[in-house]
Design a protein around this motif. Structure first.
Motif, PDB file in Angstrom:
ATOM      1  N   LEU A 196      52.495 -20.917 -18.394  1.00 46.64           N
ATOM      2  CA  LEU A 196      51.307 -20.406 -19.082  1.00 46.64           C
ATOM      3  C   LEU A 196      50.226 -21.471 -19.238  1.00 46.64           C
ATOM      4  O   LEU A 196      49.045 -21.215 -18.994  1.00 46.64           O
ATOM      5  CB  LEU A 196      51.697 -19.860 -20.458  1.00 46.64           C
ATOM      6  N   LEU A 197      50.614 -22.679 -19.652  1.00 48.19           N
ATOM      7  CA  LEU A 197      49.614 -23.718 -19.893  1.00 48.19           C
ATOM      8  C   LEU A 197      49.001 -24.244 -18.606  1.00 48.19           C
ATOM      9  O   LEU A 197      47.881 -24.766 -18.626  1.00 48.19           O
ATOM     10  CB  LEU A 197      50.225 -24.871 -20.684  1.00 48.19           C
ATOM     11  N   SER A 198      49.717 -24.151 -17.499  1.00 47.70           N
ATOM     12  CA  SER A 198      49.157 -24.658 -16.240  1.00 47.70           C
ATOM     13  C   SER A 198      47.875 -23.925 -15.871  1.00 47.70           C
ATOM     14  O   SER A 198      46.950 -24.520 -15.311  1.00 47.70           O
ATOM     15  CB  SER A 198      50.189 -24.526 -15.111  1.00 47.70           C
ATOM     16  N   SER A 199      47.784 -22.635 -16.209  1.00 50.44           N
ATOM     17  CA  SER A 199      46.564 -21.883 -15.904  1.00 50.44           C
ATOM     18  C   SER A 199      45.400 -22.357 -16.775  1.00 50.44           C
ATOM     19  O   SER A 199      44.243 -22.357 -16.336  1.00 50.44           O
ATOM     20  CB  SER A 199      46.799 -20.384 -16.109  1.00 50.44           C
ATOM     21  N   TYR A 200      45.693 -22.758 -18.013  1.00 49.81           N
ATOM     22  CA  TYR A 200      44.636 -23.297 -18.879  1.00 49.81           C
ATOM     23  C   TYR A 200      44.116 -24.625 -18.319  1.00 49.81           C
ATOM     24  O   TYR A 200      42.911 -24.857 -18.250  1.00 49.81           O
ATOM     25  CB  TYR A 200      45.161 -23.507 -20.293  1.00 49.81           C
ATOM     26  N   PHE A 201      45.038 -25.512 -17.936  1.00 49.47           N
ATOM     27  CA  PHE A 201      44.629 -26.799 -17.374  1.00 49.47           C
ATOM     28  C   PHE A 201      43.851 -26.596 -16.075  1.00 49.47           C
ATOM     29  O   PHE A 201      42.855 -27.278 -15.823  1.00 49.47           O
ATOM     30  CB  PHE A 201      45.843 -27.680 -17.116  1.00 49.47           C
ATOM     31  N   ALA A 202      44.324 -25.666 -15.244  1.00 50.87           N
ATOM     32  CA  ALA A 202      43.655 -25.436 -13.963  1.00 50.87           C
ATOM     33  C   ALA A 202      42.244 -24.898 -14.150  1.00 50.87           C
ATOM     34  O   ALA A 202      41.384 -25.094 -13.282  1.00 50.87           O
ATOM     35  CB  ALA A 202      44.483 -24.466 -13.114  1.00 50.87           C
ATOM     36  N   GLY A 203      41.979 -24.204 -15.250  1.00 51.60           N
ATOM     37  CA  GLY A 203      40.661 -23.629 -15.484  1.00 51.60           C
ATOM     38  C   GLY A 203      39.646 -24.589 -16.058  1.00 51.60           C
ATOM     39  O   GLY A 203      38.472 -24.244 -16.170  1.00 51.60           O
ATOM     40  N   LEU A 204      40.069 -25.796 -16.436  1.00 51.67           N
ATOM     41  CA  LEU A 204      39.127 -26.761 -17.011  1.00 51.67           C
ATOM     42  C   LEU A 204      38.265 -27.392 -15.919  1.00 51.67           C
ATOM     43  O   LEU A 204      38.742 -27.613 -14.801  1.00 51.67           O
ATOM     44  CB  LEU A 204      39.893 -27.860 -17.754  1.00 51.67           C
ATOM     45  N   PRO A 240      42.140 -31.211 -26.282  1.00 53.05           N
ATOM     46  CA  PRO A 240      41.278 -30.549 -27.275  1.00 53.05           C
ATOM     47  C   PRO A 240      40.620 -29.275 -26.752  1.00 53.05           C
ATOM     48  O   PRO A 240      40.353 -28.348 -27.518  1.00 53.05           O
ATOM     49  CB  PRO A 240      40.224 -31.622 -27.592  1.00 53.05           C
ATOM     50  N   LEU A 241      40.384 -29.220 -25.442  1.00 50.13           N
ATOM     51  CA  LEU A 241      39.727 -28.054 -24.866  1.00 50.13           C
ATOM     52  C   LEU A 241      40.648 -26.847 -24.775  1.00 50.13           C
ATOM     53  O   LEU A 241      40.176 -25.704 -24.788  1.00 50.13           O
ATOM     54  CB  LEU A 241      39.186 -28.390 -23.477  1.00 50.13           C
ATOM     55  N   ILE A 242      41.945 -27.074 -24.658  1.00 51.89           N
ATOM     56  CA  ILE A 242      42.886 -25.955 -24.521  1.00 51.89           C
ATOM     57  C   ILE A 242      43.738 -25.777 -25.775  1.00 51.89           C
ATOM     58  O   ILE A 242      44.774 -25.102 -25.732  1.00 51.89           O
ATOM     59  CB  ILE A 242      43.806 -26.154 -23.296  1.00 51.89           C
ATOM     60  N   LEU A 243      43.311 -26.364 -26.901  1.00 55.71           N
ATOM     61  CA  LEU A 243      44.098 -26.268 -28.129  1.00 55.71           C
ATOM     62  C   LEU A 243      44.398 -24.825 -28.527  1.00 55.71           C
ATOM     63  O   LEU A 243      45.535 -24.520 -28.928  1.00 55.71           O
ATOM     64  CB  LEU A 243      43.379 -26.995 -29.263  1.00 55.71           C
ATOM     65  N   PRO A 244      43.443 -23.888 -28.450  1.00 55.15           N
ATOM     66  CA  PRO A 244      43.802 -22.489 -28.762  1.00 55.15           C
ATOM     67  C   PRO A 244      44.916 -21.956 -27.865  1.00 55.15           C
ATOM     68  O   PRO A 244      45.794 -21.225 -28.332  1.00 55.15           O
ATOM     69  CB  PRO A 244      42.492 -21.729 -28.526  1.00 55.15           C
ATOM     70  N   GLY A 245      44.894 -22.324 -26.592  1.00 56.66           N
ATOM     71  CA  GLY A 245      45.963 -21.901 -25.693  1.00 56.66           C
ATOM     72  C   GLY A 245      47.295 -22.515 -26.062  1.00 56.66           C
ATOM     73  O   GLY A 245      48.336 -21.855 -25.997  1.00 56.66           O
ATOM     74  N   ALA A 280      40.945 -17.053 -23.897  1.00 55.03           N
ATOM     75  CA  ALA A 280      40.383 -18.241 -23.256  1.00 55.03           C
ATOM     76  C   ALA A 280      41.223 -18.618 -22.054  1.00 55.03           C
ATOM     77  O   ALA A 280      42.328 -19.119 -22.187  1.00 55.03           O
ATOM     78  CB  ALA A 280      40.326 -19.399 -24.240  1.00 55.03           C
ATOM     79  N   GLY A 281      40.727 -18.387 -20.888  1.00 56.63           N
ATOM     80  CA  GLY A 281      41.420 -18.794 -19.681  1.00 56.63           C
ATOM     81  C   GLY A 281      40.748 -19.961 -19.000  1.00 56.63           C
ATOM     82  O   GLY A 281      41.308 -20.608 -18.129  1.00 56.63           O
ATOM     83  N   ALA A 282      39.506 -20.233 -19.408  1.00 53.17           N
ATOM     84  CA  ALA A 282      38.757 -21.318 -18.790  1.00 53.17           C
ATOM     85  C   ALA A 282      37.662 -21.762 -19.745  1.00 53.17           C
ATOM     86  O   ALA A 282      37.370 -21.100 -20.738  1.00 53.17           O
ATOM     87  CB  ALA A 282      38.145 -20.851 -17.462  1.00 53.17           C
ATOM     88  N   VAL A 283      37.087 -22.890 -19.446  1.00 53.10           N
ATOM     89  CA  VAL A 283      35.974 -23.401 -20.237  1.00 53.10           C
ATOM     90  C   VAL A 283      34.714 -23.269 -19.401  1.00 53.10           C
ATOM     91  O   VAL A 283      34.643 -23.775 -18.288  1.00 53.10           O
ATOM     92  CB  VAL A 283      36.206 -24.870 -20.628  1.00 53.10           C
ATOM     93  N   LYS A 284      33.733 -22.597 -19.952  1.00 52.79           N
ATOM     94  CA  LYS A 284      32.483 -22.400 -19.217  1.00 52.79           C
ATOM     95  C   LYS A 284      31.409 -23.280 -19.810  1.00 52.79           C
ATOM     96  O   LYS A 284      31.231 -23.329 -21.029  1.00 52.79           O
ATOM     97  CB  LYS A 284      32.059 -20.922 -19.287  1.00 52.79           C
ATOM     98  N   GLY A 285      30.688 -23.968 -18.954  1.00 51.12           N
ATOM     99  CA  GLY A 285      29.630 -24.824 -19.424  1.00 51.12           C
ATOM    100  C   GLY A 285      28.320 -24.080 -19.579  1.00 51.12           C
ATOM    101  O   GLY A 285      28.125 -23.009 -19.073  1.00 51.12           O
TER     102      GLY A 285
END
Length: 281
Positions: A160-168, A193-198, A276-281
């Motif tokens: 599960l967390l690998s998808s969060y890291f991959a989306g950064l 810090p960016l994927i803390l909710p995940g 939250a699956g990714a971080v958008k700028g």
């Protein structure tokens, strides 16, 4: 009335009705647990009227708390769930970072193996896990459950967390590395810090899995004082074909409270992590 307004009203009624039926379906088991746990024993066995309620009683809760080892079972569940989830979160986070952020040959194959490991049926692992537990001299101990739970919690968290890291966005990590940050510093200070909710969302799911697990605990524990609440309630309150339904429902209800409390404290992070699956700028 405007036809468009009529359609909106009908849509609202249909949605409200559907949500009401779904909510009733989801909440009914808890309502039934509460209802059963406060009814006298004789009311529970009136086959002609399952809703019989002659009086209100706390006897089932009193028996559960003072005539059984229920608080010990709760403590055992808390120890196993917190320890196994904490260890799995540390190990799984590092694995997820490697799978989601680092470029290396065979990364896709490793990710597939991790996912396939999580899908292995538990019954296939009884014999090898029993051999490992016996060799480590952990038979009939809570640490045996901690070790065993890692076998399905770590793949679950890593996947599960690998998808969060991959989306950064990689630009942040690359900028930190240009400034001299190591991979570990980049993961802890930039990406985490960016994927803390995940992370919080995954922790909640993993903790729930460990708290409610029954099959491994039932198989690898033999002493009543070692049981988690999921096994203790079922084993000690079921004698042959006789079930103490009032105590069983009271035990199930009290056993769900820690999950409800945890969810209440982490709800904001949990909802944010689900969306939250990714971080958008």
């Amino acid at each position: 009335m405007n036809p468009r307004r009529i359609r909106q009203i009908r849509r609202g009624i249909a949605m409200t009705t559907g949500l009401g039926l779904l909510g009733t379906f989801a909440v009914f088991p808890f309502i039934w647990m509460v209802f059963t746990s406060v009814r006298p024993q004789q009311d529970l066995f009136q086959s002609g009227n399952p809703w019989a309620f002659s009086s209100f009683t706390w006897e089932h809760y009193r028996f559960l708390m003072f005539e059984t080892d229920y608080f010990r079972w709760l403590a055992n569940s808390a120890f196993v769930a917190v320890t196994s989830t904490g260890l799995a979160l540390v190990i799984g986070t590092f694995a997820a970072y490697a799978l989601g952020r680092l470029r290396f040959r065979g990364a896709g194959g490793v990710a597939l193996v991790v996912f396939a490991t999580y899908l292995v049926p538990p019954v296939l692992l009884f014999i090898p896990l029993n051999t490992v537990v016996r060799q480590l001299r952990l038979t009939n101990t809570l640490w045996a459950l901690v070790l065993i739970y890692l076998t399905f919690l770590v793949p679950f968290i890593a996947w599960l967390l690998s998808s969060y890291f991959a989306g950064l966005p990689r630009e942040l990590a690359e900028a930190a590395q240009i400034d001299g940050a190591s991979y570990l510093q980049t993961m802890l200070l930039v990406d985490m810090p960016l994927i803390l909710p995940g992370v919080v969302s995954v922790f909640f799911f993993a903790f729930t899995l460990a708290w409610q697990e029954f099959l491994y605990a039932f198989t690898f524990l033999r002493s009543s004082d070692k049981y988690p609440v999921s096994v203790g309630v079922v084993n000690e309150l079921s004698v042959g074909d006789v079930q103490f339904w009032g105590e069983l429902m009271a035990g199930a209800l009290l056993g769900s409270i820690p999950i409800v409390v945890l969810f209440a404290f982490l709800m904001d992070y949990y909802v944010e992590g689900l969306t939250a699956g990714a971080v958008k700028g």
